[in-house]
Design a protein around this motif. Structure first.
Motif, PDB file in Angstrom:
ATOM      1  N   SER A 129      51.903  22.778  82.174  1.00 48.62           N
ATOM      2  CA  SER A 129      50.854  23.505  81.457  1.00 48.62           C
ATOM      3  C   SER A 129      49.471  22.943  81.792  1.00 48.62           C
ATOM      4  O   SER A 129      48.523  23.695  82.043  1.00 48.62           O
ATOM      5  CB  SER A 129      51.104  23.428  79.947  1.00 48.62           C
ATOM      6  OG  SER A 129      50.078  24.092  79.238  1.00 48.62           O
ATOM      7  N   ALA A 130      49.364  21.604  81.822  1.00 47.18           N
ATOM      8  CA  ALA A 130      48.080  20.978  82.159  1.00 47.18           C
ATOM      9  C   ALA A 130      47.691  21.280  83.602  1.00 47.18           C
ATOM     10  O   ALA A 130      46.519  21.514  83.903  1.00 47.18           O
ATOM     11  CB  ALA A 130      48.163  19.469  81.941  1.00 47.18           C
ATOM     12  N   ALA A 161      58.141  27.418  89.274  1.00 47.97           N
ATOM     13  CA  ALA A 161      57.542  27.553  87.943  1.00 47.97           C
ATOM     14  C   ALA A 161      56.021  27.594  88.032  1.00 47.97           C
ATOM     15  O   ALA A 161      55.365  28.338  87.282  1.00 47.97           O
ATOM     16  CB  ALA A 161      57.994  26.396  87.048  1.00 47.97           C
ATOM     17  N   PHE A 162      55.461  26.827  88.946  1.00 48.04           N
ATOM     18  CA  PHE A 162      54.011  26.827  89.118  1.00 48.04           C
ATOM     19  C   PHE A 162      53.541  28.176  89.666  1.00 48.04           C
ATOM     20  O   PHE A 162      52.547  28.735  89.186  1.00 48.04           O
ATOM     21  CB  PHE A 162      53.581  25.695  90.054  1.00 48.04           C
ATOM     22  CG  PHE A 162      52.100  25.547  90.201  1.00 48.04           C
ATOM     23  CD1 PHE A 162      51.365  24.752  89.332  1.00 48.04           C
ATOM     24  CD2 PHE A 162      51.420  26.221  91.216  1.00 48.04           C
ATOM     25  CE1 PHE A 162      49.986  24.628  89.462  1.00 48.04           C
ATOM     26  CE2 PHE A 162      50.050  26.100  91.356  1.00 48.04           C
ATOM     27  CZ  PHE A 162      49.328  25.305  90.487  1.00 48.04           C
ATOM     28  N   VAL A 163      54.244  28.693  90.656  1.00 46.19           N
ATOM     29  CA  VAL A 163      53.876  30.005  91.215  1.00 46.19           C
ATOM     30  C   VAL A 163      53.913  31.079  90.139  1.00 46.19           C
ATOM     31  O   VAL A 163      52.985  31.894  90.008  1.00 46.19           O
ATOM     32  CB  VAL A 163      54.811  30.378  92.382  1.00 46.19           C
ATOM     33  CG1 VAL A 163      54.570  31.832  92.817  1.00 46.19           C
ATOM     34  CG2 VAL A 163      54.600  29.451  93.568  1.00 46.19           C
ATOM     35  N   GLN A 164      54.976  31.085  89.343  1.00 47.78           N
ATOM     36  CA  GLN A 164      55.096  32.082  88.287  1.00 47.78           C
ATOM     37  C   GLN A 164      53.974  31.942  87.264  1.00 47.78           C
ATOM     38  O   GLN A 164      53.342  32.936  86.876  1.00 47.78           O
ATOM     39  CB  GLN A 164      56.451  31.948  87.588  1.00 47.78           C
ATOM     40  CG  GLN A 164      56.649  32.949  86.447  1.00 47.78           C
ATOM     41  CD  GLN A 164      57.988  32.789  85.749  1.00 47.78           C
ATOM     42  OE1 GLN A 164      58.881  32.093  86.249  1.00 47.78           O
ATOM     43  NE2 GLN A 164      58.137  33.404  84.592  1.00 47.78           N
ATOM     44  N   THR A 184      50.551  32.927  88.780  1.00 45.27           N
ATOM     45  CA  THR A 184      50.514  34.372  88.984  1.00 45.27           C
ATOM     46  C   THR A 184      50.219  35.093  87.675  1.00 45.27           C
ATOM     47  O   THR A 184      49.371  35.997  87.619  1.00 45.27           O
ATOM     48  CB  THR A 184      51.854  34.865  89.557  1.00 45.27           C
ATOM     49  OG1 THR A 184      52.076  34.247  90.829  1.00 45.27           O
ATOM     50  CG2 THR A 184      51.849  36.375  89.716  1.00 45.27           C
ATOM     51  N   GLU A 185      50.894  34.683  86.619  1.00 44.23           N
ATOM     52  CA  GLU A 185      50.677  35.325  85.318  1.00 44.23           C
ATOM     53  C   GLU A 185      49.244  35.144  84.840  1.00 44.23           C
ATOM     54  O   GLU A 185      48.613  36.082  84.336  1.00 44.23           O
ATOM     55  CB  GLU A 185      51.660  34.761  84.296  1.00 44.23           C
ATOM     56  CG  GLU A 185      53.111  35.152  84.561  1.00 44.23           C
ATOM     57  CD  GLU A 185      54.085  34.423  83.647  1.00 44.23           C
ATOM     58  OE1 GLU A 185      53.636  33.529  82.878  1.00 44.23           O
ATOM     59  OE2 GLU A 185      55.297  34.732  83.691  1.00 44.23           O
ATOM     60  N   ARG A 186      48.709  33.953  85.011  1.00 47.55           N
ATOM     61  CA  ARG A 186      47.352  33.681  84.534  1.00 47.55           C
ATOM     62  C   ARG A 186      46.310  34.405  85.376  1.00 47.55           C
ATOM     63  O   ARG A 186      45.336  34.951  84.848  1.00 47.55           O
ATOM     64  CB  ARG A 186      47.092  32.178  84.534  1.00 47.55           C
ATOM     65  CG  ARG A 186      47.955  31.418  83.530  1.00 47.55           C
ATOM     66  CD  ARG A 186      47.539  29.977  83.434  1.00 47.55           C
ATOM     67  NE  ARG A 186      48.395  29.202  82.549  1.00 47.55           N
ATOM     68  CZ  ARG A 186      47.987  28.181  81.831  1.00 47.55           C
ATOM     69  NH1 ARG A 186      46.718  27.789  81.899  1.00 47.55           N
ATOM     70  NH2 ARG A 186      48.823  27.519  81.052  1.00 47.55           N
ATOM     71  N   ARG A 213      42.831  16.606  86.169  1.00 46.19           N
ATOM     72  CA  ARG A 213      41.727  17.394  85.615  1.00 46.19           C
ATOM     73  C   ARG A 213      41.195  18.319  86.704  1.00 46.19           C
ATOM     74  O   ARG A 213      41.187  17.972  87.882  1.00 46.19           O
ATOM     75  CB  ARG A 213      40.615  16.507  85.073  1.00 46.19           C
ATOM     76  CG  ARG A 213      40.045  15.511  86.057  1.00 46.19           C
ATOM     77  CD  ARG A 213      39.003  14.606  85.415  1.00 46.19           C
ATOM     78  NE  ARG A 213      37.834  15.350  84.973  1.00 46.19           N
ATOM     79  CZ  ARG A 213      36.819  14.822  84.296  1.00 46.19           C
ATOM     80  NH1 ARG A 213      36.866  13.555  83.939  1.00 46.19           N
ATOM     81  NH2 ARG A 213      35.781  15.554  83.946  1.00 46.19           N
ATOM     82  N   GLY A 214      40.761  19.498  86.294  1.00 44.63           N
ATOM     83  CA  GLY A 214      40.304  20.497  87.251  1.00 44.63           C
ATOM     84  C   GLY A 214      38.804  20.567  87.409  1.00 44.63           C
ATOM     85  O   GLY A 214      38.299  21.418  88.145  1.00 44.63           O
TER      86      GLY A 214
END
Length: 322
Positions: free
Chosen positions: A111-112, A144-147, A150-152, A282-283
């Motif tokens: 999530s992070a 899981a990261f790709v999914q 993609t959703e976001r 952190r982004g």
């Protein structure tokens, strides 16, 4: 960006000529007006706009009163300016292009990592030199990261920049959209798959939809050219050494992002990646007190903090005998 140049220049005792990009002159005029209202004397901060930057810049660099050139822009233009400045040995600071890797290890907080990916990728619609372009995700967390990404990305609301509900606005020019489309089209032709977006919007010349690509070949142009748009290219990796090698497979070296709950590993990988800045878990890494700048073809010098002021100063040594 202009404040990061004007502020330290004034602090070091310099006067300034600000030549903004021809696409964005109005903010520069607004800043000059605010400076005047704050008490900056006439002639200390000057704004010069032009649609012919080449001749104007050459004339300025040929003037012996000019002692410093600070530029933010593409690596191609930076090379041209460095060559021009060399004629009169003008000191240069260059904040140039980027192609930031975003490395996600299996043990990362998913999530992070997705939160950080959205910030690192979509700030300014991806039109930022620090934008994450190449997402290297370890196999165990890859799907899981790709999914999740993609959703976001698919949920973002496109719209006009002044609409408060807009989450992704237009690109700066039609030419920018054409470049993004060229890179995405070539990647898809070579086997990449768009999980969302992936094509220009009909009848909306300045917009490109948020796009996620998986299975992108590492030798595609998308992996080596700065995207400067809302496109996330995802690659799978297996080992720490492979992640570092892939992250360094570019001429750029401005920023990098590493996500792992093993801080020692994140620091180790960050040291191995050839960049001037690394964000760990952190982004967003920019801070006025921190040195901002890159390595390799991403520039020379630093902005921010004490280092940024020193860029506008010359050290002088006195050897005195009484």
């Amino acid at each position: 960006m202009a404040t990061r140049k004007i502020g330290p220049a004034l602090a070091a005792g310099c006067t300034v000529i600000l030549k903004p990009a021809s696409e964005t002159p109005l903010t520069a005029y607004a800043m000059a007006r605010l400076g005047a209202e704050a008490g900056v004397p006439p002639g200390v901060v000057n704004v010069l706009t032009t649609t012919q930057p080449g001749p104007v810049t050459s004339a300025m660099l040929a003037d012996p009163r000019v002692r410093k050139l600070s530029f933010t822009g593409s690596t191609g233009v930076g090379r041209t300016l460095l060559a021009e400045a060399a004629k009169t040995v003008v000191s240069c600071s260059m904040e140039l292009g980027g192609n930031a890797p975003f490395v996600v290890f299996d043990d990362a907080d998913l999530s992070a990592a997705l939160d950080g990916a959205m910030v690192a990728k979509m700030r300014n619609g991806g039109e930022a030199c620090t934008a994450a372009n190449r997402f290297y995700v370890q196999s165990g967390i890859h799907d899981a990261f790709v999914q999740g990404l993609t959703e976001r990305m698919a949920a973002l609301k496109l719209g006009k920049g002044y609409d408060p509900e807009t989450q992704c606005g237009p690109m700066i020019t039609t030419k920018a959209v054409q470049k993004i489309d060229r890179l995405v089209t070539e990647a898809k032709e070579r086997g990449a798959r768009a999980t969302t977006g992936g094509a220009p919007m009909e009848g909306h010349g300045y917009y490109y939809p948020p796009t996620v690509l998986e299975n992108v070949p590492t030798d595609a142009s998308l992996a080596h050219e700065e995207i400067f748009g809302p496109v996330a290219a995802i690659y799978r990796f297996e080992t720490e050494e492979e992640a570092i090698r892939l992250a360094n497979d570019t001429e750029y070296g401005l920023a990098a992002y590493v996500y792992s709950q093993d801080i020692m590993r994140a620091m180790r990988v960050g040291r191995g990646i050839e960049t001037g800045m690394v964000g760990i878990n952190r982004g967003l890494m920019s801070d006025p007190a921190a040195p901002f700048g890159g390595a390799k073809q991403s520039g020379l010098g630093r902005e921010g903090g004490v280092t940024g002021i020193l860029e506008f100063m010359e050290p002088k040594y006195f050897a005195v005998e009484f």
